[in-house]
Design a protein around this motif. Structure first.
Motif, short mmCIF file in Angstrom:
data_model
loop_
_atom_site.label_atom_id
_atom_site.label_comp_id
_atom_site.label_asym_id
_atom_site.label_seq_id
_atom_site.Cartn_x
_atom_site.Cartn_y
_atom_site.Cartn_z
N VAL A 62 0.85 -1.19 0.00
CA VAL A 62 0.00 0.00 0.00
C VAL A 62 0.89 1.24 0.00
O VAL A 62 1.94 1.25 0.65
CB VAL A 62 -0.94 0.01 1.24
CG1 VAL A 62 -0.16 -0.03 2.54
CG2 VAL A 62 -1.86 1.23 1.22
N THR A 63 0.49 2.26 -0.75
CA THR A 63 1.20 3.53 -0.73
C THR A 63 0.52 4.44 0.29
O THR A 63 -0.64 4.79 0.14
CB THR A 63 1.21 4.20 -2.12
OG1 THR A 63 1.87 3.33 -3.04
CG2 THR A 63 1.94 5.52 -2.08
N LEU A 64 1.24 4.76 1.34
CA LEU A 64 0.68 5.60 2.40
C LEU A 64 0.56 7.04 1.90
O LEU A 64 1.51 7.57 1.30
CB LEU A 64 1.56 5.55 3.65
CG LEU A 64 1.76 4.15 4.25
CD1 LEU A 64 2.63 4.24 5.50
CD2 LEU A 64 0.43 3.51 4.59
N PRO A 65 -0.57 7.69 2.13
CA PRO A 65 -0.79 9.03 1.58
C PRO A 65 0.22 10.07 2.04
O PRO A 65 0.50 11.04 1.34
CB PRO A 65 -2.21 9.39 2.05
CG PRO A 65 -2.50 8.46 3.19
CD PRO A 65 -1.74 7.21 2.88
N ASN A 66 0.80 9.86 3.24
CA ASN A 66 1.74 10.83 3.78
C ASN A 66 3.17 10.28 3.88
O ASN A 66 4.01 10.82 4.59
CB ASN A 66 1.27 11.30 5.15
CG ASN A 66 -0.12 11.92 5.08
OD1 ASN A 66 -0.31 12.91 4.38
ND2 ASN A 66 -1.09 11.32 5.73
N GLY A 67 3.43 9.17 3.16
CA GLY A 67 4.75 8.57 3.18
C GLY A 67 5.07 7.91 4.51
O GLY A 67 4.23 7.89 5.43
N THR A 68 6.27 7.38 4.62
CA THR A 68 6.68 6.67 5.84
C THR A 68 7.65 7.48 6.69
O THR A 68 7.90 7.14 7.84
CB THR A 68 7.37 5.34 5.50
OG1 THR A 68 8.58 5.62 4.76
CG2 THR A 68 6.47 4.44 4.67
N SER A 178 7.21 12.50 14.53
CA SER A 178 7.15 13.92 14.15
C SER A 178 5.96 14.23 13.23
O SER A 178 5.61 15.40 13.04
CB SER A 178 8.45 14.33 13.45
OG SER A 178 8.67 13.53 12.30
N PHE A 179 5.32 13.20 12.68
CA PHE A 179 4.13 13.41 11.85
C PHE A 179 3.00 13.97 12.72
O PHE A 179 2.92 13.68 13.91
CB PHE A 179 3.65 12.10 11.23
CG PHE A 179 4.46 11.61 10.05
CD1 PHE A 179 5.77 11.99 9.85
CD2 PHE A 179 3.89 10.72 9.14
CE1 PHE A 179 6.51 11.53 8.78
CE2 PHE A 179 4.62 10.24 8.06
CZ PHE A 179 5.93 10.65 7.87
N SER A 180 2.10 14.70 12.11
CA SER A 180 0.91 15.16 12.83
C SER A 180 -0.02 13.97 13.10
O SER A 180 0.07 12.93 12.42
CB SER A 180 0.15 16.21 12.00
OG SER A 180 -0.43 15.60 10.85
N GLU A 181 -0.88 14.14 14.09
CA GLU A 181 -1.84 13.07 14.40
C GLU A 181 -2.70 12.76 13.18
O GLU A 181 -2.98 11.60 12.87
CB GLU A 181 -2.72 13.50 15.58
CG GLU A 181 -1.96 13.62 16.90
CD GLU A 181 -2.76 14.33 17.97
OE1 GLU A 181 -4.01 14.31 17.89
OE2 GLU A 181 -2.14 14.90 18.88
N GLU A 182 -3.09 13.80 12.46
CA GLU A 182 -3.95 13.62 11.29
C GLU A 182 -3.28 12.78 10.22
O GLU A 182 -3.90 11.89 9.63
CB GLU A 182 -4.35 14.99 10.71
CG GLU A 182 -5.27 15.83 11.57
CD GLU A 182 -4.55 16.51 12.74
OE1 GLU A 182 -5.24 16.99 13.66
OE2 GLU A 182 -3.30 16.56 12.73
N LYS A 183 -1.99 13.04 9.98
CA LYS A 183 -1.27 12.28 8.95
C LYS A 183 -1.10 10.82 9.35
O LYS A 183 -1.20 9.92 8.50
CB LYS A 183 0.09 12.93 8.68
CG LYS A 183 -0.02 14.22 7.88
CD LYS A 183 1.36 14.77 7.53
CE LYS A 183 1.24 16.01 6.65
NZ LYS A 183 2.57 16.55 6.28
N LEU A 184 -0.85 10.58 10.62
CA LEU A 184 -0.71 9.20 11.08
C LEU A 184 -2.04 8.45 10.98
O LEU A 184 -2.07 7.28 10.58
CB LEU A 184 -0.18 9.18 12.52
CG LEU A 184 1.29 9.59 12.67
CD1 LEU A 184 1.63 9.83 14.12
CD2 LEU A 184 2.22 8.53 12.08
N VAL A 185 -3.13 9.13 11.34
CA VAL A 185 -4.46 8.51 11.23
C VAL A 185 -4.74 8.16 9.77
O VAL A 185 -5.21 7.05 9.45
CB VAL A 185 -5.55 9.43 11.80
CG1 VAL A 185 -6.94 8.95 11.38
CG2 VAL A 185 -5.46 9.51 13.32
N GLU A 186 -4.45 9.08 8.86
CA GLU A 186 -4.68 8.83 7.43
C GLU A 186 -3.87 7.64 6.94
O GLU A 186 -4.36 6.80 6.19
CB GLU A 186 -4.31 10.08 6.61
CG GLU A 186 -5.30 11.22 6.73
CD GLU A 186 -4.83 12.46 5.98
OE1 GLU A 186 -3.74 12.42 5.35
OE2 GLU A 186 -5.54 13.48 6.03
#
Length: 230
Positions: A62-68, A178-186
């Motif tokens: 899967v390609t994560l929308p906000n990268g790894t 360091s990612f935002s909570e929103e990016k990790l949830v996505e």
């Protein structure tokens, strides 16, 4: 501070029996990621499958929308124009017989391995070396392909391979503290969606049974399974 004491302190405020909504769990994990490096946020999913049976294996990419948040070194087994294409796409290591020899000698200078179909008779010799490391190219997850450019850019851009282990547990890194909570949830929802779509025909009963998130050095937080979907 000793690891045991630090971990016990980090566990304060976490009810180890409670299932938290995903966003709340991520917030708790981020608050406790206090290491001197940018910790990886990981998710563990217990699936209702027995991967010892071929019809219950769960595997995909899967390609994560906000990268790894991690820069992968990509190795490509290819010749001629496809080798040139791999280099142009940003592959770190490209070769054919020469690369096979390096790997056989113990030099594995990549985190993701891609091969064109014509190279598989050669790459197949490396099964005992690449297989245990989870690096063996496989057409089911798009790492045996003629679309070398797409595969390399996908690996560089945040694609994550997932595979259920013997106990029915699937684990994957989904970003950095360091990612935002929103990016990790996505990112977690994208992974969960891919895992859900990969549900094997042989799976009976509840498919996604238990979920937990954690950071590299932090405690795990249990998640309500229903909140990772959609």
């Amino acid at each position: 501070m000793a690891i045991g004491k630090r971990l016990n302190k980090a566990r304060e405020g976490i009810d180890r029996e409670k299932l938290y909504p995903l966003a709340d769990a991520i917030k708790m994990v981020k608050e406790r990621a206090k290491a001197k490096f940018d910790e990886t946020i990981e998710v563990a999913i217990n699936l209702g499958v027995d991967p010892r049976h071929a019809d219950q294996m769960v595997r995909g990419v899967v390609t994560l929308p906000n990268g790894t948040g991690r820069t992968l070194r990509v190795g490509v087994f290819a010749r001629g124009a496809k080798a040139d294409e791999a280099k142009a796409a940003g592959a770190d290591v490209v070769g054919a017989e020469d690369l096979v020899q390096k790997v056989q000698e113990g030099t594995i200078d990549f985190d993701r391995c891609i091969a064109t179909p014509d190279m598989m008779p050669l790459v197949g010799r490396l099964g005992k070396v690449l297989g245990p490391r989870g690096l063996m190219p496989n057409p089911k997850i798009g790492t045996v392909t003629m679309d070398v450019t797409g595969a390399v850019k996908g690996a560089k851009g945040g694609s994550v391979e997932f595979r259920v282990e013997k106990a029915g547990i699937l684990q994957a890194g989904v970003g950095k503290a360091s990612f935002s909570e929103e990016k990790l949830v996505e990112n977690i929802k994208a992974l969960a969606d891919a895992v859900s779509k990969a549900k094997p025909a042989g799976s009976k009963g509840t498919y996604i049974q238990r979920v937990a998130v954690s950071s590299t050095m932090g405690p795990g937080v249990k998640v309500e399974p229903g909140t990772i979907l959609g």
